[in-house]
Design an enzyme around this catalytic site. Structure first.
Site, PDB file in Angstrom:
ATOM      1  N   HIS A 125     -39.134  -6.194  12.937  1.00 25.48           N
ATOM      2  CA  HIS A 125     -38.893  -6.704  11.582  1.00 25.48           C
ATOM      3  C   HIS A 125     -38.846  -8.235  11.641  1.00 25.48           C
ATOM      4  O   HIS A 125     -38.358  -8.808  12.621  1.00 25.48           O
ATOM      5  CB  HIS A 125     -37.571  -6.140  11.048  1.00 25.48           C
ATOM      6  CG  HIS A 125     -37.374  -6.453   9.601  1.00 25.48           C
ATOM      7  ND1 HIS A 125     -36.931  -7.678   9.167  1.00 25.48           N
ATOM      8  CD2 HIS A 125     -37.613  -5.719   8.494  1.00 25.48           C
ATOM      9  CE1 HIS A 125     -36.893  -7.673   7.840  1.00 25.48           C
ATOM     10  NE2 HIS A 125     -37.305  -6.498   7.405  1.00 25.48           N
ATOM     11  N   GLU A 132     -45.458  -6.696   6.141  1.00 24.65           N
ATOM     12  CA  GLU A 132     -44.418  -7.368   5.369  1.00 24.65           C
ATOM     13  C   GLU A 132     -44.623  -8.869   5.430  1.00 24.65           C
ATOM     14  O   GLU A 132     -44.200  -9.521   6.394  1.00 24.65           O
ATOM     15  CB  GLU A 132     -43.041  -7.033   5.948  1.00 24.65           C
ATOM     16  CG  GLU A 132     -42.700  -5.564   5.909  1.00 24.65           C
ATOM     17  CD  GLU A 132     -41.199  -5.359   5.846  1.00 24.65           C
ATOM     18  OE1 GLU A 132     -40.739  -4.799   4.862  1.00 24.65           O
ATOM     19  OE2 GLU A 132     -40.501  -5.786   6.774  1.00 24.65           O
ATOM     20  N   GLU A 140     -36.946 -10.314  10.357  1.00 24.16           N
ATOM     21  CA  GLU A 140     -35.614 -10.892  10.579  1.00 24.16           C
ATOM     22  C   GLU A 140     -35.256 -10.859  12.062  1.00 24.16           C
ATOM     23  O   GLU A 140     -34.589 -11.755  12.574  1.00 24.16           O
ATOM     24  CB  GLU A 140     -34.571 -10.142   9.718  1.00 24.16           C
ATOM     25  CG  GLU A 140     -34.694 -10.560   8.259  1.00 24.16           C
ATOM     26  CD  GLU A 140     -34.291  -9.512   7.245  1.00 24.16           C
ATOM     27  OE1 GLU A 140     -33.586  -8.548   7.597  1.00 24.16           O
ATOM     28  OE2 GLU A 140     -34.691  -9.659   6.073  1.00 24.16           O
ATOM     29  N   LYS A 156     -30.515  -2.680   6.203  1.00 22.07           N
ATOM     30  CA  LYS A 156     -30.096  -3.914   6.889  1.00 22.07           C
ATOM     31  C   LYS A 156     -28.589  -3.840   7.197  1.00 22.07           C
ATOM     32  O   LYS A 156     -28.080  -2.748   7.440  1.00 22.07           O
ATOM     33  CB  LYS A 156     -30.490  -5.135   6.062  1.00 22.07           C
ATOM     34  CG  LYS A 156     -31.990  -5.090   5.704  1.00 22.07           C
ATOM     35  CD  LYS A 156     -32.538  -6.364   5.171  1.00 22.07           C
ATOM     36  CE  LYS A 156     -34.024  -6.162   4.850  1.00 22.07           C
ATOM     37  NZ  LYS A 156     -34.670  -7.381   4.398  1.00 22.07           N
ATOM     38  N   ASN A 178     -34.649   0.346   4.245  1.00 23.47           N
ATOM     39  CA  ASN A 178     -34.048  -0.448   5.315  1.00 23.47           C
ATOM     40  C   ASN A 178     -32.764  -1.059   4.750  1.00 23.47           C
ATOM     41  O   ASN A 178     -32.813  -2.016   3.989  1.00 23.47           O
ATOM     42  CB  ASN A 178     -35.044  -1.544   5.747  1.00 23.47           C
ATOM     43  CG  ASN A 178     -34.456  -2.509   6.756  1.00 23.47           C
ATOM     44  OD1 ASN A 178     -33.356  -2.283   7.282  1.00 23.47           O
ATOM     45  ND2 ASN A 178     -35.166  -3.593   7.031  1.00 23.47           N
TER      46      ASN A 178
HETATM   47  P1  PGA Z   1     -36.846  -6.527   0.557  1.00 17.77           P
HETATM   48  O1  PGA Z   1     -36.873  -6.282   2.137  1.00 17.77           O
HETATM   49  O2  PGA Z   1     -37.367  -5.269  -0.086  1.00 17.77           O
HETATM   50  O3  PGA Z   1     -35.403  -6.791   0.231  1.00 17.77           O
HETATM   51  O4  PGA Z   1     -37.729  -7.682   0.285  1.00 17.77           O
HETATM   52  C1  PGA Z   1     -37.938  -5.614   2.743  1.00 17.77           C
HETATM   53  C2  PGA Z   1     -37.709  -5.547   4.227  1.00 17.77           C
HETATM   54  O5  PGA Z   1     -37.152  -6.497   4.785  1.00 17.77           O
HETATM   55  O6  PGA Z   1     -38.060  -4.563   4.882  1.00 17.77           O
END
Ligand code: PGA
Length: 251
Positions: free
Chosen positions: A97, A169, A99, A13, A11
Site C-alpha cells: 500500500h 491506487e 502508505e 487502516k 481497507n
Molecule cells: P481512500 O483510500 O478510499 O480513503 O482514498 C484508499 C486506500 O488507501 O486503499
C-alpha cells in the site's frame, strides 16, 4: 472476454475498536442479505482480526490483513507474519500500500519478499501499485508501475500472480477526495493488463485489477463500468456501512 468476478475490499487502516468493528461488520452483513455479484473482503487492523473473523464465519464476506512481515518468524519486534495471518483465519493480505511505501519506506523489493511469504501461506495478495502526482505530471506513471510489477514478477515469478489481485491506487487520489476519472483509471488498468500479457496472456486476462483512491458511493459505478476495472479497494468509505454497501452494490 473472460468473466472476472468483481471484488470490493475495505481497507480500514488504523481505525476502529472492538465495539465499532462489531457494529460495522453487523451492519455490512445485514445490508448484504441479497447475494452480491462481488466478493466482499474487509481488512481490519491486526488486533481486531480474530473477532471479525469470528463474526464473519459462515457468511460470504472474507477477511484480510493490511500487511505482513517480510520474514517468516523470529526476532522482529512488532511484526506479524504471514503464517500468523493465515492462522487467524484471513484469506487475503494487502501488500505494498502506498502508505507503507511512503510512510514506512517499503521498497518494491521488500514488497516482493512479502508477496512470496503470502503465497507460501496460501494468502491471496492484493498488490498495490500507483504513481505520485509528481510522477504523473512527469509522465512517469507507466514506468513507475512497470517497476513495481517487475519487482514482484522477477522475485515471485509471473505464475504467482495467478492467485493474486492487483490494486491500482494513484497516490494523489488516496484519501484526498480526488478520484481518478473513469477514463484515467481505465487507461492505467488496460496498461497493466497489456504489460502482464507479455509474460502470460491468460493471467493478464483473468487477474482482477481493482481501482483505489477516493472511491465513494457516488463515483463507484462509473469506475466499475470500465472494462478493465474489476472492483475497488476502499479506504475512508469502507468505515461507514451505508457507503460501503452502496459501493458493493455498484460492483
Ligand atoms: P481512500 O483510500 O478510499 O480513503 O482514498 C484508499 C486506500 O488507501 O486503499
Amino acid at each position: 472476454m473472460t468473466e472476472r468476478r468483481p471484488f470490493v475490499v475495505g481497507n480500514w487502516k488504523m481505525n476502529g475498536t472492538t465495539a465499532s468493528a462489531h457494529a460495522l461488520v453487523r451492519d455490512i452483513l445485514q445490508g448484504l442479505t441479497e447475494p452480491t455479484p462481488a466478493q466482499v473482503v474487509v481488512c481490519p487492523p491486526y488486533i481486531l482480526i480474530p473477532k471479525v473473523v469470528e463474526q464473519l464465519a459462515g457468511t460470504s464476506v472474507a477477511c484480510g490483513a493490511q500487511d505482513i512481515a517480510q520474514y517468516s518468524n523470529g526476532a522482529y519486534t512488532g511484526e506479524v507474519s504471514a503464517e500468523m495471518i493465515k492462522d487467524s483465519g484471513c484469506q487475503y493480505v494487502i501488500l505494498g500500500h502506498s502508505e507503507r511505501r511512503t510512510l514506512y519506506g517499503e521498497t518494491s523489493e521488500v514488497v516482493a519478499h512479502k508477496f512470496v511469504r503470502a503465497r507460501r501461506e496460501n494468502l491471496i495478495p492484493i498488490l498495490c501499485v500507483g504513481e505520485t502526482l509528481e510522477e504523473r505530471e512527469q509522465r512517469q506513471t507507466e514506468a513507475v508501475i512497470r517497476a513495481q510489477l517487475d519487482a514482484v514478477t522477477d522475485t515471485a515469478g509471473i505464475e504467482a500472480l495467478q492467485t493474486a489481485i492487483i490494486a491500482y491506487e494513484p497516490v494523489w487520489a488516496i484519501g484526498t477526495g480526488k478520484t481518478a476519472t473513469p477514463d484515467q483509471a481505465q487507461d492505467v488498468h488496460k496498461f497493466i493488463r497489456e504489460y502482464l500479457s507479455r509474460l502470460d496472456s491468460y493471467i493478464a486476462q483473468t487477474i482482477r485489477i481493482l481501482y483505489g483512491g477516493s472511491v465513494k458511493a457516488d463515483n463507484a459505478r462509473g469506475l466499475f463500468e470500465q472494462s478493465d476495472i474489476d472492483g475497488g479497494l476502499i479506504g475512508g468509505a469502507s468505515l461507514q456501512a451505508k457507503d460501503f454497501l452502496s459501493i458493493c452494490q455498484a460492483a
